[in-house]
Write an enzyme that holds these catalytic residues in place. Structure first.
Site: not given
Length: 464
Positions: A334-336
């Site tokens: 997720e994301c990072g």
């Protein structure tokens, strides 16, 4: 149907920037130092405030997000279960609101702190920044009380005011609003928490945090009616909730990135994985040489952009992850975590090679790229569900990627626009959206079933 007595109170504010987290941490630290047992919760999807709660109490703080936890009544039911479980056998459960009290999705109060208060039947106390105002504070308070017929507001705390100012205006504010005054917190310039592009810095980055908490606790003992707040919380009615049975999976080992760069996780979601049969194996992409022995990988969000050189320097870890994913290791990123799996990252001053397990590169921008609540629909079969499966999620990031993925379609909760997202396969779900599978155990179980299949494949290959 279960029923649990949980002493609880929700702290809200007229708007962001009123000092909710500071006041909440001051109250919790003061009560903890009295020897009381506390639990903490945070309204909304925020990851950072719960890290401060954990720094105070030494236990995870639960996110109470009615949108992410499920549709309609389901999210409220899951929220009541989380608070009942967290608050059982405690002296008080402190719930911190998000944004302004009535601020929800779009122009509605849906998913606001006000909506969470109603779902949890909790009394609410408004934290008001008292700087630059006098009797006008009464107008602010009265407006919040009368804006909705059942506001749930029982009292207020003034922040950033001198003791003399609080003493002088307390009686008139109570008389004009019908609310009880629960004290004040003065200006404490050496106790502020710094901010950056995603909000507050994380609790782990504040070197003198414990000393700061000590000063806040002392100020709370002197200025806040802690006994009154305990009495208010104790008057909350018992919580009615249901314990939804979760599907059982084969025991698996789930590696979870957990260090300075990756620290954005929902405590309830990790608990769900444990209930399903996973052993959580924390590791550091910065400090460890390679992935631990595992059957699946979870790379959450955080601040990898602040640690780009260190992540790049750990070439053995990058190679370890790249090899494992090529071998079919199930992975949720997720994301990072998604950014880290791609080929490289650039911040305007340099470019850093990262894992390279996924195509594309990410780069930092000067603005929020996509943010807010979204519904994600799978356009093809993915790790978390077949084509057509929907996920509730949120985005909040200043970076963007040259390859955000096309396996799913994201739609704003308000319905105003949509865009392609997620790089996915039967063993992969990676993209900018943050999920919380707490209210959707079937999807979490699918992830762990894939982990069990991978473990069986590895076992078979070893035997051969």
């Amino acid at each position: 149907m279960e029923q649990t007595a949980v002493a609880r109170v929700l702290f809200a504010a007229p708007a962001s920037g009123s000092g909710k987290t500071t006041v909440v941490c001051a109250i919790m630290e003061a009560l903890r130092r009295r020897g009381l047992k506390l639990a903490a919760c945070k309204c909304g999807p925020d990851y950072i405030d719960p890290l401060f709660h954990r720094a105070v109490l030494g236990i995870p703080s639960q996110n109470i997000d009615l949108f992410l936890l499920g549709k309609r009544w389901h999210g409220a039911a899951v929220a009541r279960r989380l608070v009942a479980e967290a608050g059982a056998d405690t002296d008080i459960t402190v719930i911190e609101g998000a944004m302004g009290y009535y601020d929800g999705i779009g122009t509605s109060e849906s998913n606001s702190a006000y909506a969470v208060r109603a779902a949890l039947a909790a009394p609410a106390v408004l934290i008001v920044d008292g700087r630059g105002a006098a009797l006008s504070l009464a107008a602010t308070l009265r407006g919040f009380v009368t804006f909705r017929r059942n506001s749930g507001l029982q009292g207020f705390i003034l922040n950033h005011v001198k003791p003399s100012v609080y003493t002088y205006y307390r009686q008139v504010l109570e008389e004009e609003t019908g609310l009880k005054a629960y004290g004040y917190l003065p200006e404490l310039p050496d106790c502020t928490f710094a901010s950056r592009h995603l909000g507050l810095v994380t609790a782990g980055e504040i070197e003198d945090l414990q000393a700061t908490l000590g000063r806040l606790a002392q100020a709370a003992e002197e200025g806040i009616d802690l006994d009154g707040l305990l009495q208010l919380a104790a008057g909350a009615p018992p919580l009615n909730w249901c314990d939804k049975k979760v599907p059982q999976c084969q025991p698996v080992r789930l590696a979870v990135a957990d260090d300075e760069a990756f620290c954005f996780y929902y405590a309830a979601e990790l608990d769900l994985f444990r209930k399903l049969g996973a052993e959580i194996i924390p590791f550091s992409p910065i400090h460890d040489a390679a992935l631990p022995d595992c059957d699946a990988l979870y790379l959450g969000g955080g601040y990898p952009e602040l640690h780009a050189p260190a992540l790049t320097a750990n070439a053995s870890m990058r190679q370890s992850i790249r090899t494992a994913l090529a071998d079919g290791l199930p992975c949720l990123a997720e994301c990072g975590g998604f950014m880290y799996l791609q080929e490289s990252y650039s911040d305007g001053t340099g470019s850093y090679p990262w894992v390279g397990a996924l195509p594309g590169s990410s780069h930092l921008t000067q603005r929020l790229v996509r943010f807010g609540y979204i519904t994600v629909t799978a356009e093809e079969d993915t790790l978390l569900g077949p084509a057509g499966t929907t996920f509730r999620a949120h985005e909040f990031h200043y970076s963007d990627s040259t390859a955000n993925g096309t396996s799913c379609t994201a739609r704003k909760a308000s319905g105003t626009r949509s865009w392609p997202c997620i790089q996915a396969s039967p063993t992969l779900f990676a993209g900018y959206p943050h999920l919380n599978l707490t209210g959707h155990p079937e999807q979490a179980a699918r992830f762990l079933h894939a982990a069990a299949a991978y473990a069986a494949k590895r076992g078979a290959s070893r035997e051969n």
